[in-house]
Design a protein around this motif. Structure first.
Motif, short mmCIF file in Angstrom:
data_model
loop_
_atom_site.label_atom_id
_atom_site.label_comp_id
_atom_site.label_asym_id
_atom_site.label_seq_id
_atom_site.Cartn_x
_atom_site.Cartn_y
_atom_site.Cartn_z
N VAL A 122 8.78 48.18 58.76
CA VAL A 122 10.61 48.27 58.94
C VAL A 122 11.32 48.70 59.79
CG1 VAL A 122 11.93 47.78 56.58
CG2 VAL A 122 9.53 47.76 56.47
N ASN A 123 12.22 48.20 60.11
CA ASN A 123 13.38 48.59 60.99
C ASN A 123 15.00 48.38 59.72
OD1 ASN A 123 15.52 49.49 62.24
ND2 ASN A 123 14.87 47.72 64.03
N GLU A 124 15.14 49.21 59.10
CA GLU A 124 16.11 49.16 58.20
C GLU A 124 16.28 50.83 57.18
OE1 GLU A 124 16.56 46.57 54.03
OE2 GLU A 124 15.05 45.83 55.45
N ASP A 125 17.51 50.74 56.93
CA ASP A 125 18.31 51.85 55.51
C ASP A 125 16.50 51.84 54.25
OD1 ASP A 125 19.82 53.87 54.93
OD2 ASP A 125 19.38 53.02 53.11
N VAL A 126 15.86 52.73 54.80
CA VAL A 126 15.03 53.46 53.42
C VAL A 126 15.76 52.94 51.84
CG1 VAL A 126 13.41 54.98 52.56
CG2 VAL A 126 14.08 55.10 54.99
N GLY A 127 16.50 53.77 51.84
CA GLY A 127 17.50 53.58 50.58
C GLY A 127 17.56 51.72 50.25
N ASP A 128 18.03 51.42 51.35
CA ASP A 128 18.06 50.20 50.80
C ASP A 128 16.92 49.10 50.23
OD1 ASP A 128 20.82 50.09 50.93
OD2 ASP A 128 20.64 49.41 53.00
N PHE A 129 15.65 49.43 51.33
CA PHE A 129 14.46 49.05 51.00
C PHE A 129 13.87 49.44 50.05
CE2 PHE A 129 10.13 48.83 52.14
CZ PHE A 129 9.78 47.73 52.40
N ILE A 130 13.79 50.49 49.64
CA ILE A 130 13.22 50.48 48.70
C ILE A 130 14.23 50.36 47.30
CG2 ILE A 130 12.95 52.70 47.12
CD1 ILE A 130 11.93 54.69 49.29
N GLY A 131 15.41 50.18 47.03
CA GLY A 131 16.22 49.28 45.92
C GLY A 131 15.77 47.87 46.19
N ARG A 132 15.40 46.75 47.43
CA ARG A 132 15.02 45.75 47.00
C ARG A 132 13.51 45.21 46.30
NH1 ARG A 132 16.58 45.52 52.01
NH2 ARG A 132 14.87 45.52 52.78
N LEU A 133 12.27 46.78 46.97
CA LEU A 133 11.38 46.40 45.64
C LEU A 133 11.35 46.49 44.28
CD1 LEU A 133 9.20 49.44 47.85
CD2 LEU A 133 8.76 47.40 48.45
N THR A 134 10.42 45.44 44.02
CA THR A 134 10.41 45.05 42.86
C THR A 134 9.02 45.90 41.86
OG1 THR A 134 9.59 42.87 43.09
CG2 THR A 134 11.89 42.90 43.16
N GLY A 135 9.57 45.57 40.96
CA GLY A 135 7.89 45.85 39.91
C GLY A 135 7.38 47.32 39.81
N ASP A 136 6.48 47.39 38.58
CA ASP A 136 5.86 48.82 38.28
C ASP A 136 5.66 49.51 39.26
OD1 ASP A 136 7.45 47.83 36.29
OD2 ASP A 136 5.27 47.70 35.05
N SER A 137 5.96 49.75 40.83
CA SER A 137 5.53 50.81 41.98
C SER A 137 5.08 51.81 42.10
CB SER A 137 6.11 50.24 43.32
OG SER A 137 5.73 49.29 43.51
N ARG A 138 4.43 52.46 41.51
CA ARG A 138 4.56 54.29 42.36
C ARG A 138 4.35 54.41 43.96
NH1 ARG A 138 3.84 58.36 39.64
NH2 ARG A 138 2.78 59.92 40.58
N ILE A 139 5.95 54.34 44.52
CA ILE A 139 5.42 54.46 45.54
C ILE A 139 5.67 56.34 45.76
CG2 ILE A 139 7.51 54.50 47.64
CD1 ILE A 139 8.15 52.53 45.72
N TRP A 140 4.52 56.57 47.26
CA TRP A 140 4.69 57.69 47.94
C TRP A 140 5.41 57.43 49.16
CZ3 TRP A 140 -0.29 60.02 50.86
CH2 TRP A 140 0.15 61.02 50.99
N LEU A 141 6.41 58.55 49.37
CA LEU A 141 7.12 58.97 50.15
C LEU A 141 6.65 59.63 51.51
CD1 LEU A 141 9.96 57.41 50.95
CD2 LEU A 141 11.05 58.94 49.18
N ALA A 142 6.10 59.20 52.53
CA ALA A 142 4.93 59.57 53.35
C ALA A 142 5.91 60.35 54.86
CB ALA A 142 3.62 59.64 53.08
N GLY A 143 6.72 61.07 54.96
CA GLY A 143 7.40 60.86 56.39
C GLY A 143 7.37 60.00 56.85
N VAL A 144 9.20 59.71 55.85
CA VAL A 144 9.93 58.80 56.44
C VAL A 144 11.44 59.87 57.11
CG1 VAL A 144 11.71 56.95 55.69
CG2 VAL A 144 9.79 56.82 54.86
N GLN A 145 11.71 59.50 58.30
CA GLN A 145 12.12 59.89 58.90
C GLN A 145 13.54 58.47 59.13
OE1 GLN A 145 12.29 62.55 62.09
NE2 GLN A 145 14.36 63.42 62.35
N ASN A 146 14.78 58.97 58.89
CA ASN A 146 16.06 57.36 59.09
C ASN A 146 16.95 58.31 58.83
OD1 ASN A 146 16.77 55.76 59.26
ND2 ASN A 146 16.85 55.20 56.88
#
Length: 114
Positions: free
Chosen positions: A90-114
């Motif tokens: 993925v090559n975009e803003d992390v917040g924008d990308f997460i905002g588009r994820l749908t469903g009941d996901s449990r997301i681990w943010l593991a070493g993202v630098q943006n």
């Protein structure tokens, strides 16, 4: 239910996550064999992993088998594009990308630098 985003990081008291040389061993080391249960329960509780390309590349030097192959895995990278066997780049803003994820996901943010 909206996504749940978790931050689970081994860090030292001075908030070091990685060493200056880029190594990511646990600060101060660990005792005992295996993960002593500190990571296994957490790993089983997530279904989506988001990481930066440096973290993704480092995993390949530490693990024989990709540890997140049964999870949705997104790697943020300026240079890598498309998909590999277990990840989508993925090559975009992390917040924008997460905002588009749908469903009941449990997301681990593991070493993202943006």
């Amino acid at each position: 239910m909206k996504e749940h985003i978790a931050m689970y990081i081994a860090t030292s008291l001075d908030v070091s996550i990685a060493r200056e040389d880029g190594s990511i061993d646990c600060p101060g080391g660990t005792e005992g064999e295996g993960d002593n249960g500190w990571y296994g329960d957490f790993h089983n509780s997530i279904d989506t992993v988001i990481m930066g390309n440096k973290t993704y590349q480092k995993i390949h030097t530490l693990e024989e088998e990709f540890p997140y192959q049964y999870k949705a895995c997104h790697v943020f990278s300026i240079s890598a594009k498309g998909k590999e066997e277990y990840v989508e780049f993925v090559n975009e803003d992390v917040g924008d990308f997460i905002g588009r994820l749908t469903g009941d996901s449990r997301i681990w943010l593991a070493g993202v630098q943006n």
